[in-house]
Scaffold this active site. Structure first.
Site, mmCIF file in Angstrom:
data_model
loop_
_atom_site.group_PDB
_atom_site.id
_atom_site.type_symbol
_atom_site.label_atom_id
_atom_site.label_comp_id
_atom_site.label_asym_id
_atom_site.label_seq_id
_atom_site.Cartn_x
_atom_site.Cartn_y
_atom_site.Cartn_z
ATOM 1 N N LYS A 82 0.828 -1.211 0.000
ATOM 2 C CA LYS A 82 0.000 0.000 0.000
ATOM 3 C C LYS A 82 0.866 1.267 0.000
ATOM 4 O O LYS A 82 0.642 2.187 -0.780
ATOM 5 C CB LYS A 82 -0.956 0.000 1.208
ATOM 6 C CG LYS A 82 -1.864 -1.234 1.272
ATOM 7 C CD LYS A 82 -2.875 -1.158 2.411
ATOM 8 C CE LYS A 82 -2.278 -1.221 3.804
ATOM 9 N NZ LYS A 82 -1.645 -2.524 4.152
ATOM 10 N N ARG A 122 -9.713 0.601 8.935
ATOM 11 C CA ARG A 122 -9.345 -0.751 9.356
ATOM 12 C C ARG A 122 -10.529 -1.494 9.970
ATOM 13 O O ARG A 122 -10.432 -2.694 10.212
ATOM 14 C CB ARG A 122 -8.242 -0.697 10.426
ATOM 15 C CG ARG A 122 -6.849 -0.314 9.931
ATOM 16 C CD ARG A 122 -6.121 -1.525 9.402
ATOM 17 N NE ARG A 122 -4.779 -1.803 9.896
ATOM 18 C CZ ARG A 122 -3.658 -1.224 9.492
ATOM 19 N NH1 ARG A 122 -3.664 -0.230 8.667
ATOM 20 N NH2 ARG A 122 -2.495 -1.643 9.936
ATOM 21 N N ARG A 127 11.422 -6.074 5.208
ATOM 22 C CA ARG A 127 11.313 -4.648 5.539
ATOM 23 C C ARG A 127 11.830 -4.391 6.952
ATOM 24 O O ARG A 127 12.471 -3.380 7.210
ATOM 25 C CB ARG A 127 9.847 -4.204 5.399
ATOM 26 C CG ARG A 127 9.638 -2.716 5.668
ATOM 27 C CD ARG A 127 8.231 -2.276 5.318
ATOM 28 N NE ARG A 127 7.241 -2.739 6.273
ATOM 29 C CZ ARG A 127 5.926 -2.539 6.152
ATOM 30 N NH1 ARG A 127 5.447 -1.903 5.103
ATOM 31 N NH2 ARG A 127 5.087 -2.975 7.055
ATOM 32 N N ARG A 158 11.283 -0.965 12.142
ATOM 33 C CA ARG A 158 9.970 -1.179 12.739
ATOM 34 C C ARG A 158 9.965 -2.490 13.518
ATOM 35 O O ARG A 158 10.055 -3.560 12.921
ATOM 36 C CB ARG A 158 8.889 -1.207 11.643
ATOM 37 C CG ARG A 158 8.455 0.165 11.186
ATOM 38 C CD ARG A 158 7.362 0.079 10.147
ATOM 39 N NE ARG A 158 6.155 -0.633 10.619
ATOM 40 C CZ ARG A 158 5.027 -0.690 9.931
ATOM 41 N NH1 ARG A 158 4.943 -0.094 8.761
ATOM 42 N NH2 ARG A 158 3.998 -1.334 10.417
ATOM 43 N N ARG A 189 -1.005 -9.128 13.640
ATOM 44 C CA ARG A 189 -1.492 -8.116 12.699
ATOM 45 C C ARG A 189 -2.372 -8.770 11.637
ATOM 46 O O ARG A 189 -3.387 -8.207 11.243
ATOM 47 C CB ARG A 189 -0.311 -7.383 12.052
ATOM 48 C CG ARG A 189 0.367 -6.438 13.033
ATOM 49 C CD ARG A 189 1.767 -6.059 12.583
ATOM 50 N NE ARG A 189 1.782 -5.194 11.417
ATOM 51 C CZ ARG A 189 2.868 -4.984 10.675
ATOM 52 N NH1 ARG A 189 4.015 -5.589 10.972
ATOM 53 N NH2 ARG A 189 2.809 -4.185 9.648
#
Ligand code: C5P
Ligand code: MG
Length: 191
Positions: A14, A89, A128, A134, A146
């Site tokens: 995204k 969400r 990532r 993160r 998640r």
């Protein structure tokens, strides 16, 4: 105004796809995850509270996220439109967004769902995590949580937007540029 939602699970691409779309269509990018991380970095009360959820891979309460989006939209009210990334969400967030947009005399024009298989998502997130810093991309347990949040709370929105005739699924596997072209093809149909 042109308002679009980039929809999809964590790691679907995204953020990556938003970067090129905002330039191509002159839109403002609203990534609620980025906004929450900026609050955390600034050490605000909201950011500190939000981090308790982010660290566990849980969703921050609706009113907090909706308030943040409302502020952002008011600050950028002269924008030609918005790309919503990672928001809404939940169903209450989607309803709140419809109400917010109607204040602007606007609506969601298209919801683009990036479709990616789970094995690929996990691979992308862990990769990532190696560079993003993160913490929620580095723990498989948090990643799993998640996904669970996505399945139970976010996925029902596919139905919400399908009923409104605004949901379009796009293959999110493969070359970034190729996916970008598929997205633009769909956006151009509603322009
Ligand atoms: O969208 P992104 O993957 O960057 O979000 C990272 C985390 O921020 C989520 O796992 C969640 O904890 C929090 N978040 C949220 N509600 C949103 C967007 C992000 O709770 N609308
Ligand atoms: Mg993102």
């Amino acid at each position: 105004m042109l308002n679009l939602i980039l929809f999809g699970p964590p790691g679907a691409g995204k953020g990556t796809q938003s970067e090129q779309l905002i330039d191509a269509y002159n839109l403002k990018h609203i990534s609620t995850g980025d906004l929450l991380r900026a609050e955390r970095k600034a050490g605000t009360e909201l950011g500190i509270k939000a981090n308790e959820y982010i660290a566990k891979g849980e969703l921050v309460p609706d009113e907090v996220v909706v308030g943040m989006v409302r502020n952002f939209m008011k600050e950028h009210s002269s924008s030609k439109g918005f790309i919503f990334d990672g928001f809404p969400r939940t169903t209450p967030q989607a309803e709140a967004l419809d109400n917010l947009l109607s204040e602007f005399g606007a609506k969601i024009d298209i919801v683009l769902g990036l479709e990616v298989i789970v094995d690929e998502l996990v691979k992308r997130l862990l990769l990532r995590g190696e560079t993003s810093g993160r913490a929620d991309d580095q723990s498989e347990e948090t990643i799993r949580n998640r996904f669970k949040e996505y399945q139970t709370k976010t996925l029902p929105l596919m139905d919400y937007y399908t009923k409104k005739n605004s949901y379009v699924g796009v293959n999110g596997m493969g070359e970034i540029d190729h996916i970008q072209s598929s997205l633009r093809e769909e956006i151009n149909k509603v322009l």
